[in-house]
Scaffold this motif. Structure first.
Motif, PDB file in Angstrom:
ATOM      1  N   ASP A 197       0.945  -1.332   0.079  1.00 12.66           N
ATOM      2  CA  ASP A 197      -0.034   0.230   0.107  1.00 12.66           C
ATOM      3  C   ASP A 197       1.018   1.161  -0.030  1.00 12.66           C
ATOM      4  O   ASP A 197       1.514   1.529   0.906  1.00 12.66           O
ATOM      5  N   PRO A 198       0.869   2.137  -0.907  1.00 20.27           N
ATOM      6  CA  PRO A 198       1.658   3.287  -1.063  1.00 20.27           C
ATOM      7  C   PRO A 198       1.427   4.163   0.223  1.00 20.27           C
ATOM      8  O   PRO A 198       2.072   5.182   0.354  1.00 20.27           O
ATOM      9  N   ALA A 199       0.447   3.958   0.898  1.00 20.54           N
ATOM     10  CA  ALA A 199       0.089   5.083   2.092  1.00 20.54           C
ATOM     11  C   ALA A 199       1.002   4.499   3.188  1.00 20.54           C
ATOM     12  O   ALA A 199       0.911   5.271   4.158  1.00 20.54           O
ATOM     13  N   TRP A 225       7.520   4.708   4.450  1.00 22.32           N
ATOM     14  CA  TRP A 225       8.407   4.024   3.476  1.00 22.32           C
ATOM     15  C   TRP A 225       9.190   2.814   3.903  1.00 22.32           C
ATOM     16  O   TRP A 225       9.579   1.972   3.075  1.00 22.32           O
ATOM     17  N   ASP A 226       9.520   2.841   5.269  1.00 21.52           N
ATOM     18  CA  ASP A 226      10.479   1.543   5.659  1.00 21.52           C
ATOM     19  C   ASP A 226       9.532   0.446   5.596  1.00 21.52           C
ATOM     20  O   ASP A 226      10.126  -0.755   5.652  1.00 21.52           O
ATOM     21  N   ARG A 227       8.196   0.543   6.192  1.00 21.34           N
ATOM     22  CA  ARG A 227       7.391  -0.671   5.891  1.00 21.34           C
ATOM     23  C   ARG A 227       7.290  -1.143   4.461  1.00 21.34           C
ATOM     24  O   ARG A 227       7.082  -2.520   4.063  1.00 21.34           O
ATOM     25  N   ALA A 262      10.181   4.032  -2.289  1.00 21.44           N
ATOM     26  CA  ALA A 262      10.135   4.067  -0.616  1.00 21.44           C
ATOM     27  C   ALA A 262      11.510   4.756  -0.353  1.00 21.44           C
ATOM     28  O   ALA A 262      11.559   5.510   0.704  1.00 21.44           O
ATOM     29  N   LEU A 263      12.588   4.487  -1.069  1.00 24.12           N
ATOM     30  CA  LEU A 263      13.946   5.083  -0.473  1.00 24.12           C
ATOM     31  C   LEU A 263      13.750   6.441  -0.693  1.00 24.12           C
ATOM     32  O   LEU A 263      14.399   7.072   0.080  1.00 24.12           O
ATOM     33  N   LEU A 264      13.397   7.186  -1.903  1.00 21.31           N
ATOM     34  CA  LEU A 264      12.925   8.699  -2.006  1.00 21.31           C
ATOM     35  C   LEU A 264      12.141   9.301  -0.972  1.00 21.31           C
ATOM     36  O   LEU A 264      12.681  10.083  -0.228  1.00 21.31           O
TER      37      LEU A 264
END
Length: 207
Positions: free
Chosen positions: A66-68, A71-73, A118-120
């Protein structure tokens, strides 16, 4: 069922898993799919396209988080998904490491895009995201290759390597090696992947 590119690639992936890439040929894929070899060329251009395609299928097995989510998850979910998929198909990791194949499909690129996203989102700039992505792939490849190697019987030695380490460490006064050796014996790269991933993610979090 009519022949499709997906059926060709899935058949090739199954054969590669069972027999290795060296044994993979258009003729064998065609026989396993129940068609003539020439029929494959309606769906794959050549052996390189076949290898790229089956590699892409392995990336496509990974579910996008889920993009919501934080980021780390998202990064952890993607890394664990890739680790599971690569472990099911280690032959593809060997092809990637040897640069014999690349994941060329929109679905595969979405997985890579989600990793970089996610890294960004975690605060990395473009250069840091590229370095972290390469580091993550190195961890994944190393863990899978180590965990799936050595199907045959190991070479015979007069003294097992652990016994050698223990004996020499004691004689040569290598106290750190002697102290940690039992823990080294108890672990392996597969079970340590979660620990390695935690170190990478922790190092990426803002201080």
């Amino acid at each position: 069922m009519s022949l499709t590119r997906e059926k060709v690639l899935d058949t090739a992936l199954r054969l590669a898993d069972e027999q290795g890439l060296a044994a993979l040929s258009m003729r064998k894929v065609a026989a396993a799919a129940g068609v003539e070899a020439m029929s494959l060329y309606n769906h794959v251009r050549n052996k390189g396209d076949l290898l790229d395609g089956l590699t892409a299928r392995v990336f496509e097995e990974v579910s996008l988080p889920d993009p919501a989510l934080p980021w780390d998850r998202r990064l952890r979910a993607l890394a664990e998904g890739l680790h599971a998929s690569f472990t099911r198909h280690p032959v593809v990791v060997r092809a990637l490491v040897a640069q014999d194949a690349n994941p060329r499909s929109a679905g595969a690129l979405r997985v890579i895009d989600a990793l970089l996203g996610a890294l960004l989102d975690g605060g990395s700039d473009e250069q840091a995201a590229a370095r972290a992505y390469r580091s993550l792939l190195g961890m994944l490849f190393g863990s899978v290759l180590t965990g799936t190697a050595g199907a045959g019987a190991p070479a015979v030695r007069d003294e097992p390597v652990v016994a050698y380490f223990r004996r020499v460490a004691a004689v040569e006064e290598l106290p750190s090696l002697l102290r940690v050796l039992p823990a080294l014996e108890a672990g392996d790269c597969v079970q340590d992947f979660e620990f390695q991933l935690g170190l990478l993610i922790g190092g990426l979090r803002p201080g």
